[in-house]
Design a protein around this motif. Structure first.
Motif, PDB file in Angstrom:
ATOM      1  N   ASP A   1     -13.370   8.736  -5.716  1.00 38.38           N
ATOM      2  CA  ASP A   1     -12.079   8.035  -5.176  1.00 38.38           C
ATOM      3  C   ASP A   1     -11.121   9.179  -4.876  1.00 38.38           C
ATOM      4  OD1 ASP A   1     -10.555   6.210  -4.088  1.00 38.38           O
ATOM      5  OD2 ASP A   1     -10.336   4.827  -6.060  1.00 38.38           O
ATOM      6  N   SER A   2     -10.125   8.775  -4.116  1.00 33.94           N
ATOM      7  CA  SER A   2      -9.024   9.508  -3.913  1.00 33.94           C
ATOM      8  C   SER A   2      -7.715   9.062  -4.235  1.00 33.94           C
ATOM      9  CB  SER A   2      -8.895   9.929  -2.342  1.00 33.94           C
ATOM     10  OG  SER A   2      -8.435   8.535  -1.706  1.00 33.94           O
ATOM     11  N   LEU A   3      -6.706   9.882  -4.624  1.00 30.23           N
ATOM     12  CA  LEU A   3      -5.515   9.700  -5.410  1.00 30.23           C
ATOM     13  C   LEU A   3      -4.668   9.855  -4.141  1.00 30.23           C
ATOM     14  CD1 LEU A   3      -3.827   9.122  -7.736  1.00 30.23           C
ATOM     15  CD2 LEU A   3      -3.740  11.497  -8.223  1.00 30.23           C
ATOM     16  N   ASP A   4      -3.591   8.941  -3.897  1.00 29.75           N
ATOM     17  CA  ASP A   4      -2.758   9.198  -2.852  1.00 29.75           C
ATOM     18  C   ASP A   4      -1.649   9.941  -2.843  1.00 29.75           C
ATOM     19  OD1 ASP A   4      -1.293   7.940  -4.677  1.00 29.75           O
ATOM     20  OD2 ASP A   4      -0.395   5.972  -3.673  1.00 29.75           O
ATOM     21  N   LEU A   5      -1.658  10.699  -3.923  1.00 29.44           N
ATOM     22  CA  LEU A   5      -0.673  11.992  -4.109  1.00 29.44           C
ATOM     23  C   LEU A   5      -1.212  13.066  -3.521  1.00 29.44           C
ATOM     24  CD1 LEU A   5       1.067  11.113  -7.522  1.00 29.44           C
ATOM     25  CD2 LEU A   5       1.843  11.030  -5.455  1.00 29.44           C
ATOM     26  N   ILE A   6      -2.597  13.049  -3.660  1.00 34.87           N
ATOM     27  CA  ILE A   6      -3.469  14.433  -3.442  1.00 34.87           C
ATOM     28  C   ILE A   6      -4.292  14.141  -2.208  1.00 34.87           C
ATOM     29  CG2 ILE A   6      -5.244  16.078  -4.196  1.00 34.87           C
ATOM     30  CD1 ILE A   6      -3.993  15.766  -6.894  1.00 34.87           C
ATOM     31  N   GLU A   7      -4.423  15.122  -1.129  1.00 32.34           N
ATOM     32  CA  GLU A   7      -5.290  15.200  -0.121  1.00 32.34           C
ATOM     33  C   GLU A   7      -6.061  16.364  -0.174  1.00 32.34           C
ATOM     34  OE1 GLU A   7      -5.071  15.450   4.760  1.00 32.34           O
ATOM     35  OE2 GLU A   7      -3.910  13.931   3.830  1.00 32.34           O
TER      36      GLU A   7
END
Length: 324
Positions: free
Chosen positions: A176-182
């Motif tokens: 999954d991805s974290l909305d703070l980090i791309e």
């Protein structure tokens, strides 16, 4: 209500390069002239924490402004009914300005992140891909539970041979991805049922909770351990779990069924894996029970293999000292 505090803000994403090689992990950040300069995990941690606070502030502002617009729209409907022209014009203009402000906030929210370019040497890229592959396999275990409390048990009191008494809640893992980090690298997500969820990337672990609750630590400061436990399974036994033996709801001292009870029945004693994550630096202690022992054991071994070639060179140790 005090709004419009972000009307002149023009957020741009911050950028980091994380280089992972046999010589260690190195961090570089983009300066005001758009050049990458030597940095540390300490700077990386501080920037993500600042970004998190900024995102919370923007989200709270957006919530207040939207409430204000809705209130003013209700007033506008009322004024239209009683036909007060001057106030109608003034209020319409104010609503339009607030709607424009909402667009600005939403735009800034989208850009409130840290861009992370993870660069690996050949060996570490292979190792990390191998870790992600085994994590994907682990995540497909038939059952994953978050252990919310645990008491050790020697099995003599209930003659069950159970090694622990636990409270658990069904959970899951995934990519999954974290909305703070791309980032260009896959991140492992671990759902926590009684605390912060956490994400593990190529060089860091992020513990992510409620308002103003985010902690980051270097992956080398995370201990991952494998264990096993014998568990009296009163629910359906997952197909990938190992049944050791059977006990009874009511037992005699010799281990057989107590025939005084008509509703007595067999209960399987199942061998489950335990997966523990621990880091003293951020007070992380999280343990999961997993149905597939082999996949859990293999994941822990691969995780340790990925950690072992990495060292504290190239800013990692210095960056952490800055935070102490």
């Amino acid at each position: 209500m005090n709004t419009m505090q972000f009307q002149d803000l023009n957020i741009e994403p911050n950028s980091f390069i994380i280089s992972i090689s046999s010589n260690g992990t190195n961090y570089q950040k983009k300066d005001n002239n758009q050049n990458f300069i030597s940095s540390s995990i300490g700077d990386f941690i501080k920037l993500i924490q600042e970004c998190y606070k900024q995102k919370n502030a923007l989200s709270n502002e957006l919530y207040q402004v939207k409430n204000s617009v809705n209130s003013k729209k209700n007033i506008l409907i009322f004024l239209k009914l009683i036909i007060i022209g001057f106030f109608l014009s003034s209020l319409k203009k104010e609503i339009e300005e607030l709607n424009d402000y909402i667009v600005t906030i939403e735009s800034n929210l989208q850009k409130c992140k840290v861009l992370v370019d993870c660069q690996f040497d050949t060996e570490n890229k292979k190792n990390y891909n191998n870790l992600i592959q085994h994590f994907n396999s682990l995540s497909k275990s038939k059952k994953i539970w978050d252990i919310t409390s645990q008491t050790w048990n020697d099995g003599t009191r209930d003659r069950s041979h159970a090694t622990s008494l636990i409270d658990r809640r069904e959970s899951f893992f995934n990519i999954d991805s974290l909305d703070l980090i791309e980032t260009n690298a896959s991140m492992m997500f671990f759902k926590n049922k009684n605390g912060n969820d956490f994400y593990i990337g190529p060089s860091f672990l992020i513990s992510y909770g409620g308002s103003n609750d985010i902690k980051i630590v270097d992956i080398d400061d995370v201990s991952v351990e494998f264990g096993s436990t014998n568990f009296i399974e009163t629910s359906a036994v997952p197909s990938d779990a190992k049944i050791l033996s059977y006990t009874w709801k009511y037992m005699n001292k010799n281990g057989g069924p107590d025939k005084r009870y008509n509703d007595n029945y067999k209960i399987p004693l199942v061998n489950y894996a335990e997966l523990e994550f621990k880091s003293n630096k951020i007070k992380l202690l999280e343990k999961y029970q997993i149905s597939n022992i082999d996949l859990t054991k293999k994941f822990v071994a691969i995780f340790k293999e990925y950690q072992s070639p990495k060292s504290t060179k190239g800013g990692t140790l210095n960056g952490l000292k800055d935070l102490l």
